[in-house]
Every structure is written in structure tokens, then in C-alpha cells.
Design an enzyme around this catalytic site. Structure first.
Site, PDB file in Angstrom:
ATOM      1  N   ARG A  60       5.885  -0.938  13.244  1.00 47.07           N
ATOM      2  CA  ARG A  60       6.661  -2.022  14.122  1.00 47.07           C
ATOM      3  C   ARG A  60       7.917  -1.967  13.348  1.00 47.07           C
ATOM      4  O   ARG A  60       8.771  -2.342  14.091  1.00 47.07           O
ATOM      5  CB  ARG A  60       5.915  -3.255  14.095  1.00 47.07           C
ATOM      6  CG  ARG A  60       4.793  -3.124  15.215  1.00 47.07           C
ATOM      7  CD  ARG A  60       3.964  -4.633  14.731  1.00 47.07           C
ATOM      8  NE  ARG A  60       3.223  -4.908  13.465  1.00 47.07           N
ATOM      9  CZ  ARG A  60       2.045  -4.254  12.948  1.00 47.07           C
ATOM     10  NH1 ARG A  60       1.455  -3.421  13.884  1.00 47.07           N
ATOM     11  NH2 ARG A  60       1.628  -4.655  11.989  1.00 47.07           N
ATOM     12  N   GLU A  97      -4.789  -3.850  -0.423  1.00 49.17           N
ATOM     13  CA  GLU A  97      -5.758  -4.862  -0.972  1.00 49.17           C
ATOM     14  C   GLU A  97      -7.082  -4.231  -1.295  1.00 49.17           C
ATOM     15  O   GLU A  97      -7.582  -4.571  -2.366  1.00 49.17           O
ATOM     16  CB  GLU A  97      -6.305  -5.755   0.378  1.00 49.17           C
ATOM     17  CG  GLU A  97      -7.082  -7.091  -0.062  1.00 49.17           C
ATOM     18  CD  GLU A  97      -7.235  -8.110   1.254  1.00 49.17           C
ATOM     19  OE1 GLU A  97      -7.883  -8.954   0.830  1.00 49.17           O
ATOM     20  OE2 GLU A  97      -6.681  -7.930   2.108  1.00 49.17           O
TER      21      GLU A  97
END
Length: 177
Positions: A60, A97
Site C-alpha cells: 500500500r 512476528e
């Protein structure tokens, strides 16, 4: 009542997995007033500064960065996931993560001394942005700031980038992750 950028962002609970509140900027992009507002506010702190190129982080950040570069009359450079750019690249790994990822930049995309603005939609842990900054610096560029639509302050990305000496500009923040 006047709307803010945050008003155009949709929250989708439990995506991509249970417990995650996904901040969806596609609703912001789809609205002409919201999109214009976001671009104007992203570039406002940098208007009048010498900026040679805008770097957009996949994916994005390409949409936002391209529009910001156009408004600033600068070049645009994409930082992509490994294997997406043709030609010779430099790469930078970073931690996710749950795992590891690699970002790439064409090795001739930035000249030594060029002043670069990094743009993306979301600042979470700061890993992707840090990888982008390291790529810029490896090619001799100077990162003059990082602009985001959304900051998730509880995840520590702003602190991480500021510890690298970066100025961070975010249009809105959502508490929690």
C-alpha cells in the site's frame, strides 16, 4: 462535522486471524475526499524541503508513495518483497512476528547523497520500515523522514524508528494491535 483521515479507515475484527483488529485503508483510498486529505496531510511536513525521491514500502506504500511523489515532483522508488524486482538488487532481512522476511531495492535506484522520504500505510513494529531505511542507507541515500497514515503505538514501531534517528509522521493512531 468535518471528517478526519481516521474516519475513512474501516476496522475489520479477527482478520487475518482471531484477535487482530485489521485497519483497512482501502476505504480511505476509495473515497476521493479521504484520499486527497491523506495525501495532503502526508506530504505537508515535507513541503518545501529538498526531497529527491519517495520510497514506498510494499504494497500500500506504492499507492500512497506514488501520489506523494507526484505532489512533491520527485521520483518514486518501490521497496519490494524478495523476488519481485527484476535486475540487480540489494536486500535486507527483518523479523516478523512469526518468522523472517526480506525486502529488496534495485541497486541503482538511489544515488549517494539523495534525500529520501519513506511512505507506507501502517507503522506497527517498524520492521519493514527499518529494512527500507537500511536499504536506502546502504546505497548512500539519506532518509529524511518516514510518513504513515496509521500508527499502532502499542507495537513500538515509532520508538524503533526514532531510535534510528528518524522523524516519524503519522496521520492517526489506533490503540491496541
Amino acid at each position: 462535522m468535518a471528517r478526519t483521515v481516521q474516519d475513512y479507515i474501516r476496522t475489520i475484527p479477527d482478520f487475518p486471524k482471531p484477535g487482530i483488529m485489521f485497519r483497512d485503508v482501502t476505504t480511505l483510498f476509495a473515497d476521493p475526499r479521504g484520499f486527497r486529505m491523506a495525501i495532503d496531510q502526508l506530504l505537508h511536513p515535507y513541503a518545501g524541503l529538498e526531497i529527491d525521491k519517495v520510497v514506498g514500502l510494499e504494497a500500500r506504500g506504492f499507492i500512497l508513495g506514488g501520489a506523494v511523489a507526484h505532489q512533491l515532483s520527485t521520483g518514486f522508488v518501490p521497496v519490494r518483497k524478495k523476488g519481485k524486482l527484476p535486475g540487480k538488487t540489494v536486500e535486507q532481512g527483518y523479523q516478523l512476528e512469526y518468522g523472517h522476511a526480506v525486502m529488496e531495492l534495485h541497486d541503482d535506484a538511489i544515488d549517494a547523497g539523495e534525500r529520501i522520504l519513506v511512505v507506507d500505510d501502517l507503522l506497527a513494529t517498524g520492521g519493514t520500515a527499518e529494512a527500507g531505511i537500511k536499504l536506502i542507507e546502504r546505497l548512500g541515500g539519506v532518509c529524511i523522514g518516514c510518513a504513515f497514515v496509521i500508527d499502532l503505538p502499542d507495537l513500538g514501531g515509532r520508538s524503533r524508528l526514532e531510535a534510528l534517528g528518524q522523524q516519524v509522521h503519522a496521520l492517526c493512531a489506533f490503540e491496541g494491535d
